[in-house]
Scaffold this active site. Structure first.
Site, PDB file in Angstrom:
ATOM      1  N   GLN A 105       0.846  -1.199   0.000  1.00 35.78           N
ATOM      2  CA  GLN A 105       0.000   0.000   0.000  1.00 35.78           C
ATOM      3  C   GLN A 105       0.879   1.245   0.000  1.00 35.78           C
ATOM      4  OE1 GLN A 105      -3.365  -0.459   3.061  1.00 35.78           O
ATOM      5  NE2 GLN A 105      -1.933  -2.067   3.603  1.00 35.78           N
ATOM      6  N   HIS A 123      -1.390   1.357  -4.341  1.00 34.28           N
ATOM      7  CA  HIS A 123      -1.784   2.769  -4.267  1.00 34.28           C
ATOM      8  C   HIS A 123      -0.894   3.684  -5.092  1.00 34.28           C
ATOM      9  CE1 HIS A 123      -3.971   2.010  -0.171  1.00 34.28           C
ATOM     10  NE2 HIS A 123      -4.753   1.772  -1.200  1.00 34.28           N
ATOM     11  N   CYS A 131      -1.065  14.583 -14.920  1.00 36.78           N
ATOM     12  CA  CYS A 131      -1.999  15.699 -15.103  1.00 36.78           C
ATOM     13  C   CYS A 131      -3.405  15.113 -15.238  1.00 36.78           C
ATOM     14  CB  CYS A 131      -1.649  16.503 -16.352  1.00 36.78           C
ATOM     15  SG  CYS A 131      -2.830  17.840 -16.650  1.00 36.78           S
ATOM     16  N   CYS A 134      -4.931  16.564 -18.876  1.00 39.82           N
ATOM     17  CA  CYS A 134      -4.535  16.087 -20.208  1.00 39.82           C
ATOM     18  C   CYS A 134      -3.848  14.711 -20.138  1.00 39.82           C
ATOM     19  CB  CYS A 134      -3.629  17.103 -20.893  1.00 39.82           C
ATOM     20  SG  CYS A 134      -1.961  17.165 -20.204  1.00 39.82           S
ATOM     21  N   CYS A 154       0.522  21.908 -19.884  1.00 37.98           N
ATOM     22  CA  CYS A 154      -0.762  22.541 -20.206  1.00 37.98           C
ATOM     23  C   CYS A 154      -1.128  23.629 -19.197  1.00 37.98           C
ATOM     24  CB  CYS A 154      -1.877  21.493 -20.300  1.00 37.98           C
ATOM     25  SG  CYS A 154      -2.482  20.916 -18.701  1.00 37.98           S
ATOM     26  N   SER A 193      -2.628  -1.157   9.427  1.00 37.54           N
ATOM     27  CA  SER A 193      -3.737  -1.176  10.392  1.00 37.54           C
ATOM     28  C   SER A 193      -4.972  -1.825   9.760  1.00 37.54           C
ATOM     29  CB  SER A 193      -4.066   0.245  10.845  1.00 37.54           C
ATOM     30  OG  SER A 193      -4.470   1.018   9.733  1.00 37.54           O
ATOM     31  N   ASN A 217       3.234  -6.958  13.445  1.00 38.45           N
ATOM     32  CA  ASN A 217       2.794  -5.622  13.869  1.00 38.45           C
ATOM     33  C   ASN A 217       2.959  -5.537  15.379  1.00 38.45           C
ATOM     34  OD1 ASN A 217       1.153  -3.237  14.416  1.00 38.45           O
ATOM     35  ND2 ASN A 217       0.221  -3.555  12.412  1.00 38.45           N
ATOM     36  N   GLU A 219       1.253  -3.792  17.264  1.00 40.36           N
ATOM     37  CA  GLU A 219      -0.077  -3.547  17.848  1.00 40.36           C
ATOM     38  C   GLU A 219      -1.091  -4.566  17.347  1.00 40.36           C
ATOM     39  OE1 GLU A 219      -0.473  -0.865  19.822  1.00 40.36           O
ATOM     40  OE2 GLU A 219       1.465   0.089  19.401  1.00 40.36           O
TER      41      GLU A 219
HETATM   42  P1  NAD Z   1      -1.492   2.940   9.038  1.00 41.99           P
HETATM   43  O1  NAD Z   1      -0.779   4.230   9.306  1.00 41.99           O
HETATM   44  O2  NAD Z   1      -2.967   2.932   9.092  1.00 41.99           O
HETATM   45  O3  NAD Z   1      -0.998   1.812  10.050  1.00 41.99           O
HETATM   46  C1  NAD Z   1       0.358   1.564  10.284  1.00 41.99           C
HETATM   47  C2  NAD Z   1       0.478   0.251  11.030  1.00 41.99           C
HETATM   48  O4  NAD Z   1       1.848  -0.039  11.167  1.00 41.99           O
HETATM   49  C3  NAD Z   1      -0.126   0.273  12.447  1.00 41.99           C
HETATM   50  O5  NAD Z   1      -0.946  -0.872  12.621  1.00 41.99           O
HETATM   51  C4  NAD Z   1       1.109   0.217  13.355  1.00 41.99           C
HETATM   52  O6  NAD Z   1       0.854  -0.496  14.565  1.00 41.99           O
HETATM   53  C5  NAD Z   1       2.106  -0.512  12.483  1.00 41.99           C
HETATM   54  N1  NAD Z   1       3.514  -0.220  12.773  1.00 41.99           N
HETATM   55  C6  NAD Z   1       4.071   0.907  13.274  1.00 41.99           C
HETATM   56  N2  NAD Z   1       5.402   0.781  13.364  1.00 41.99           N
HETATM   57  C7  NAD Z   1       5.712  -0.461  12.906  1.00 41.99           C
HETATM   58  C8  NAD Z   1       6.914  -1.185  12.753  1.00 41.99           C
HETATM   59  N3  NAD Z   1       8.111  -0.645  13.066  1.00 41.99           N
HETATM   60  N4  NAD Z   1       6.855  -2.430  12.250  1.00 41.99           N
HETATM   61  C9  NAD Z   1       5.663  -3.004  11.913  1.00 41.99           C
HETATM   62  N5  NAD Z   1       4.484  -2.360  12.053  1.00 41.99           N
HETATM   63  C10 NAD Z   1       4.503  -1.104  12.533  1.00 41.99           C
HETATM   64  O7  NAD Z   1      -0.927   2.424   7.648  1.00 41.99           O
HETATM   65  P2  NAD Z   1      -1.641   1.635   6.474  1.00 41.99           P
HETATM   66  O8  NAD Z   1      -2.487   0.553   7.027  1.00 41.99           O
HETATM   67  O9  NAD Z   1      -0.582   1.310   5.513  1.00 41.99           O
HETATM   68  O10 NAD Z   1      -2.634   2.693   5.832  1.00 41.99           O
HETATM   69  C11 NAD Z   1      -2.199   3.987   5.502  1.00 41.99           C
HETATM   70  C12 NAD Z   1      -2.293   4.335   4.017  1.00 41.99           C
HETATM   71  O11 NAD Z   1      -1.440   5.456   3.798  1.00 41.99           O
HETATM   72  C13 NAD Z   1      -1.753   3.256   3.121  1.00 41.99           C
HETATM   73  O12 NAD Z   1      -2.736   2.995   2.214  1.00 41.99           O
HETATM   74  C14 NAD Z   1      -0.528   3.843   2.421  1.00 41.99           C
HETATM   75  O13 NAD Z   1      -0.788   3.933   1.028  1.00 41.99           O
HETATM   76  C15 NAD Z   1      -0.425   5.273   2.849  1.00 41.99           C
HETATM   77  N6  NAD Z   1       0.890   5.629   3.454  1.00 41.99           N
HETATM   78  C16 NAD Z   1       2.026   5.257   2.823  1.00 41.99           C
HETATM   79  C17 NAD Z   1       3.247   5.576   3.389  1.00 41.99           C
HETATM   80  C18 NAD Z   1       4.505   5.128   2.671  1.00 41.99           C
HETATM   81  O14 NAD Z   1       4.497   4.992   1.453  1.00 41.99           O
HETATM   82  N7  NAD Z   1       5.575   4.849   3.401  1.00 41.99           N
HETATM   83  C19 NAD Z   1       3.324   6.273   4.578  1.00 41.99           C
HETATM   84  C20 NAD Z   1       2.113   6.670   5.185  1.00 41.99           C
HETATM   85  C21 NAD Z   1       0.900   6.323   4.607  1.00 41.99           C
HETATM   86 ZN    ZN Z   2      -1.824  18.719 -18.478  1.00 38.72          ZN
END
Ligand code: NAD
Ligand code: ZN
Length: 249
Positions: A105, A123, A131, A134, A154, A193, A217, A219
């Site tokens: 993600q 994602h 853009c 266009c 554009c 999460s 995780n 948590e």
């Molecule tokens: P979230 O922020 O909802 O959840 C993060 C999860 O990671 C939590 O459950 C937390 O307990 C756990 N966590 C924290 N530290 C950790 C560690 N060191 N090791 C393992 N787990 C750990 O994230 P999500 O569920 O990915 O949803 C957020 C959305 O935002 C995603 O769809 C993503 O596309 C985007 N996002 C991406 C980035 C990135 O590209 N690095 C950063 C932030 C958000």
């Molecule tokens: Zn454009």
């Protein structure tokens, strides 16, 4: 963690080694140790930026300059980040033929930087700008510098080619992710999460198709306790390093 007395990391390693067709699903948590904040929690991006004002397609179309305040921070932080031991551990598991694909993600490109070859970006990726008027695309590094808002030829403001709330998942990524979930033997869910839809359906699809679900995780999540078979509590890098160690013995 499952009851039964045995070391859950060894139990998970045995499962991975035995089935050899594991797929990983990763979220923001795997990149926290690379210095990229997750979205939820006290240190998360949402503590600073209201997602309804900064992370929806509607918000971008209404006020792209405002949304770029948040995007600039994300692009800068991700641009300086390097893969951590968890990203490298997953690449090593692919190299060993244990993990066959990573569905992520994340939009930071760190799995590819660590050497993972089959990465399904659910994602999108911050590396590309698009853009929405266009449909021209540009590499981010050629169009954006800190403190600026990137413009298309554009004249319109460019959007990173990532999925904002209210946007569909890229169809190929969606198809491939569901296929991987339906056919894997083990789904290793790391640092998510599982609250963002439809990504949160992937563990359920895998489970209903017969896969075991291993969660890494520190948590509890909405998956723990019912979808998850083995919950390995700890940071992604620490748990994956121990898992690699267990697979080597
Ligand atoms: P979230 O922020 O909802 O959840 C993060 C999860 O990671 C939590 O459950 C937390 O307990 C756990 N966590 C924290 N530290 C950790 C560690 N060191 N090791 C393992 N787990 C750990 O994230 P999500 O569920 O990915 O949803 C957020 C959305 O935002 C995603 O769809 C993503 O596309 C985007 N996002 C991406 C980035 C990135 O590209 N690095 C950063 C932030 C958000
Ligand atoms: Zn454009």
């Amino acid at each position: 963690m499952r009851a039964g007395g045995s070391d859950p990391i060894r139990e998970a390693a045995r499962l991975l080694a035995g089935r050899r067709n594991a797929v990983a699903l990763t979220g923001a948590g795997i990149s926290v140790e690379s210095g990229i904040p997750s979205f939820r929690g006290a240190q998360g991006m949402w503590a600073k930026y209201d997602p309804m004002e900064y992370a929806t397609l509607h918000a971008f179309m209404r006020n792209p300059r405002k949304v770029w305040e948040m995007l600039s921070e994300m692009v800068s932080v991700c641009g300086f980040a390097a893969p951590n031991a968890a990203h490298k551990g997953l690449a090593a598991l692919e190299e060993r033929g244990v993990v066959r694909a990573v569905i992520t993600q994340n939009v930071d490109g760190l799995h590819q930087a660590a050497g993972s070859r089959r990465v399904i970006e659910y994602h999108g990726n911050l590396d590309e700008l698009l853009c929405v008027y266009c449909w021209k695309r540009y590499p981010t590094r050629l169009r954006w510098t800190p403190g600026t808002v990137p413009l298309c030829d554009c004249g319109e403001i460019l959007k990173p080619n990532v999925v904002l709330f209210g946007e569909p998942i890229p169809w190929l990524a969606q198809e491939q992710a569901e296929e991987e979930a339906r056919t894997c033997g083990v789904l290793v869910v790391i640092g998510t999460s599982a609250q963002v839809s439809p990504a949160c359906d992937i563990p359920r699809i895998a489970k209903e198709s017969g896969a075991a679900v291993v969660e890494i995780n520190p948590e509890e999540t909405s998956l723990s306790g019912h979808v998850t078979d083995i919950h390995l509590r700890g940071s992604a890098s620490e748990v994956l390093q121990r898992m690699l160690g267990a697979l080597s013995t």
